[in-house]
Motif scaffolding. Structure first.
Motif, mmCIF file in Angstrom:
data_model
loop_
_atom_site.group_PDB
_atom_site.id
_atom_site.type_symbol
_atom_site.label_atom_id
_atom_site.label_comp_id
_atom_site.label_asym_id
_atom_site.label_seq_id
_atom_site.Cartn_x
_atom_site.Cartn_y
_atom_site.Cartn_z
ATOM 1 N N VAL A 166 0.847 -1.191 0.000
ATOM 2 C CA VAL A 166 0.000 0.000 0.000
ATOM 3 C C VAL A 166 0.882 1.240 0.000
ATOM 4 O O VAL A 166 1.897 1.293 0.711
ATOM 5 N N LEU A 167 0.503 2.241 -0.777
ATOM 6 C CA LEU A 167 1.286 3.461 -0.825
ATOM 7 C C LEU A 167 1.035 4.299 0.429
ATOM 8 O O LEU A 167 -0.115 4.554 0.798
ATOM 9 N N PRO A 168 2.097 4.773 1.101
ATOM 10 C CA PRO A 168 1.942 5.631 2.277
ATOM 11 C C PRO A 168 1.691 7.077 1.869
ATOM 12 O O PRO A 168 1.740 7.435 0.683
ATOM 13 N N SER A 169 1.468 7.931 2.850
ATOM 14 C CA SER A 169 1.098 9.324 2.589
ATOM 15 C C SER A 169 2.114 10.052 1.729
ATOM 16 O O SER A 169 1.740 10.814 0.820
ATOM 17 N N GLN A 170 3.413 9.839 1.948
ATOM 18 C CA GLN A 170 4.414 10.571 1.193
ATOM 19 C C GLN A 170 4.434 10.152 -0.277
ATOM 20 O O GLN A 170 4.725 10.971 -1.153
ATOM 21 N N ALA A 171 4.090 8.876 -0.571
ATOM 22 C CA ALA A 171 4.009 8.440 -1.957
ATOM 23 C C ALA A 171 2.773 9.040 -2.635
ATOM 24 O O ALA A 171 2.813 9.388 -3.824
ATOM 25 N N ILE A 172 1.680 9.167 -1.879
ATOM 26 C CA ILE A 172 0.482 9.810 -2.416
ATOM 27 C C ILE A 172 0.773 11.274 -2.731
ATOM 28 O O ILE A 172 0.375 11.802 -3.782
ATOM 29 N N GLU A 173 1.494 11.948 -1.835
ATOM 30 C CA GLU A 173 1.871 13.340 -2.084
ATOM 31 C C GLU A 173 2.719 13.462 -3.349
ATOM 32 O O GLU A 173 2.565 14.422 -4.130
ATOM 33 N N LYS A 174 3.597 12.508 -3.574
ATOM 34 C CA LYS A 174 4.426 12.523 -4.780
ATOM 35 C C LYS A 174 3.572 12.347 -6.034
ATOM 36 O O LYS A 174 3.793 13.013 -7.046
ATOM 37 N N MET A 175 2.564 11.476 -5.966
ATOM 38 C CA MET A 175 1.677 11.286 -7.112
ATOM 39 C C MET A 175 0.887 12.561 -7.409
ATOM 40 O O MET A 175 0.647 12.896 -8.572
ATOM 41 N N VAL A 176 0.499 13.271 -6.366
ATOM 42 C CA VAL A 176 -0.183 14.557 -6.568
ATOM 43 C C VAL A 176 0.749 15.535 -7.269
ATOM 44 O O VAL A 176 0.376 16.208 -8.241
ATOM 45 N N ALA A 177 1.999 15.611 -6.792
ATOM 46 C CA ALA A 177 2.971 16.540 -7.380
ATOM 47 C C ALA A 177 3.254 16.215 -8.838
ATOM 48 O O ALA A 177 3.508 17.125 -9.646
ATOM 49 N N GLU A 178 3.181 14.925 -9.206
ATOM 50 C CA GLU A 178 3.489 14.512 -10.574
ATOM 51 C C GLU A 178 2.251 14.448 -11.460
ATOM 52 O O GLU A 178 2.333 14.029 -12.617
ATOM 53 N N GLY A 179 1.080 14.846 -10.932
ATOM 54 C CA GLY A 179 -0.125 14.894 -11.749
ATOM 55 C C GLY A 179 -0.814 13.568 -11.947
ATOM 56 O O GLY A 179 -1.756 13.468 -12.744
ATOM 57 N N GLN A 180 -0.400 12.540 -11.198
ATOM 58 C CA GLN A 180 -1.064 11.250 -11.309
ATOM 59 C C GLN A 180 -2.353 11.220 -10.498
ATOM 60 O O GLN A 180 -3.224 10.391 -10.732
ATOM 61 N N ILE A 181 -2.442 12.086 -9.513
ATOM 62 C CA ILE A 181 -3.696 12.390 -8.815
ATOM 63 C C ILE A 181 -3.915 13.891 -8.989
ATOM 64 O O ILE A 181 -3.037 14.688 -8.659
ATOM 65 N N ARG A 182 -5.045 14.269 -9.543
ATOM 66 C CA ARG A 182 -5.310 15.689 -9.741
ATOM 67 C C ARG A 182 -6.766 15.976 -9.396
ATOM 68 O O ARG A 182 -7.555 15.071 -9.157
ATOM 69 N N SER A 183 -7.088 17.245 -9.364
ATOM 70 C CA SER A 183 -8.419 17.623 -8.905
ATOM 71 C C SER A 183 -8.906 18.853 -9.647
ATOM 72 O O SER A 183 -8.106 19.678 -10.111
ATOM 73 N N ARG A 184 -10.235 18.975 -9.748
ATOM 74 C CA ARG A 184 -10.851 20.138 -10.371
ATOM 75 C C ARG A 184 -10.899 21.329 -9.419
ATOM 76 O O ARG A 184 -11.274 22.416 -9.821
ATOM 77 N N ALA A 185 -10.567 21.108 -8.166
ATOM 78 C CA ALA A 185 -10.397 22.181 -7.175
ATOM 79 C C ALA A 185 -9.107 21.869 -6.432
ATOM 80 O O ALA A 185 -8.705 20.711 -6.337
ATOM 81 N N PRO A 186 -8.417 22.875 -5.919
ATOM 82 C CA PRO A 186 -7.143 22.613 -5.243
ATOM 83 C C PRO A 186 -7.287 21.567 -4.137
ATOM 84 O O PRO A 186 -8.216 21.610 -3.329
ATOM 85 N N LEU A 187 -6.368 20.610 -4.115
ATOM 86 C CA LEU A 187 -6.370 19.599 -3.063
ATOM 87 C C LEU A 187 -6.024 20.240 -1.734
ATOM 88 O O LEU A 187 -5.166 21.120 -1.644
#
Length: 378
Positions: free
Chosen positions: A16-37
């Motif tokens: 399972v990906l931990p919080s810091q890996a999720i943050e990295k995915m956000v920074a790299e655009g692999q998780i994105r949002s129509r409103a600021p996260l």
């Protein structure tokens, strides 16, 4: 070993990906949002998902199933549209599809699984994640690119929601994951996963996960062993925390000499486990569907436990699990100590930067028998 979300498919570490890996995915655009996260959306091993600007009342639940999109299915099944830019009522017993603000562009080796958040389950709001071309609820296939949608069905209470409300959370997995009782037994030896009511260590019952039993005896402080939802209660506004008086919505259930409880078909109950459990820092846990051959009832709709649950700042010997219970078809007699659920443990790729209960606003770290955070503390 740190999570490498850009690893090749062969030879990748699984977990399972931990919080810091999720943050990295956000920074790299692999998780994105129509409103600021929002920073607090990222939990120790998951990310909270937010409702979008509209909710569509539909005739019935459905999956996209194959090459279809959710948008194309909505054209067939939509009855009317609710604007969530302002507070809107979701009526109990009705099915709604809500496009979420978050979108995914997952790498080929990363998949996802969603669960309702704890407060969602304790209000009996049946919530499932769906995707375009999806063939399963709650599952996001590896490499998925596209939007996410929530199916929302209030079962007991009509609720007021608005854009940005968080009803579910998404975990992300690198590679395939297979739970192991052998590894769980070793973890129990190293960490002590189960404690009694007096916080002394208890023997773990491990069989297809960590088995949990129901408490129908009560405690020295209170003989209240659970709550049964009232059928004709007022609206609940999900934005109002520590606000509602429980007497308007729940009937307390008190222990009896036989230490049993008869579940009425289709009524909704909040109960608690006898065991106090804790989840080590590099693990998460999920309460899996119960074996239907032992009883036609369902336990725990929001069955996800973050790393650090039941530990606190080293001053907690476990926390009780709250059980959301509904019997189906026939009345069912539940007995004190009856095995009702299993916790399946999932290893994280590394210890998360965040832990449950450590400065992140965790609502249920020291819970006993506890209703959702919308009700005033008893």
């Amino acid at each position: 070993m740190p999570a490498d979300i850009n690893a090749s498919q062969s030879g990748i570490e699984k977990g399972v990906l931990p919080s810091q890996a999720i943050e990295k995915m956000v920074a790299e655009g692999q998780i994105r949002s129509r409103a600021p996260l929002q920073p607090d959306q990222i939990q120790p091993s998951s990310i909270d998902l937010r409702l979008g600007a509209e909710a569509f009342r539909v005739r019935a639940s459905f999956l996209a199933n194959g090459e279809a999109t959710i948008t194309s299915k909505l054209e067939q099944y939509r009855l009317h549209t609710l604007d969530l830019a302002r507070p809107a009522v979701l009526e109990k017993g009705c099915v709604y599809i809500v496009p979420l603000q978050e979108e995914l562009a997952l790498p080929p080796h990363v998949s996802g699984k969603a669960n309702p958040k704890s407060s969602t389950g304790r209000l009996d709001i049946f919530t499932r994640l769906i995707t375009d071309e999806g063939r399963q609820f709650e599952m996001v296939p590896a490499g998925y690119h596209g939007r996410l949608y929530a199916e929302v069905v209030p079962r007991t209470f009509s609720v007021v929601v608005r854009q940005g409300e968080r009803l579910s959370q998404l975990r992300l997995f690198q590679g395939d994951h297979t739970p192991s009782d052998a590894l769980l037994r070793q973890l129990e030896k190293d960490e002590s996963l189960v404690f009694l009511a007096d916080e002394t260590r208890a023997e773990a019952n491990i069989q297809n996960g960590l088995r949990l039993s129901v408490d129908l005896a009560g405690t020295k402080r209170s003989d209240v062993i659970g709550y049964k939802a009232k059928k004709h209660a007022p609206l609940i506004d999900l934005a109002r925390l520590n606000h509602y008086e429980l007497e308007e919505f729940w009937d307390p259930i008190r222990s009896n000499e036989s230490r049993t409880l008869i579940l009425d078909p289709e009524d909704f109950y909040i109960l608690a486990s006898r065991e106090r459990v804790r989840i080590p820092a590099q693990y998460a846990a999920e309460m899996v569907p119960f074996d239907a051959t032992i009883g036609e009832f369902r336990i725990h709709y929001a069955g996800f436990f973050d790393p650090g649950f039941g530990y606190g700042a080293g001053d907690i010997n476990g926390t009780r699990a709250v059980l959301e219970v509904r019997s189906h078809e026939v009345p069912f007699i539940m007995e004190d100590g009856q095995i009702v659920a299993s916790l399946v443990f999932e290893r994280l790729l590394e210890r998360p930067r965040l832990l449950y209960g450590e400065g992140i606003g965790s609502s249920y770290q020291r819970q006993g028998l506890k209703l959702s955070k919308h009700f005033r503390n008893v």
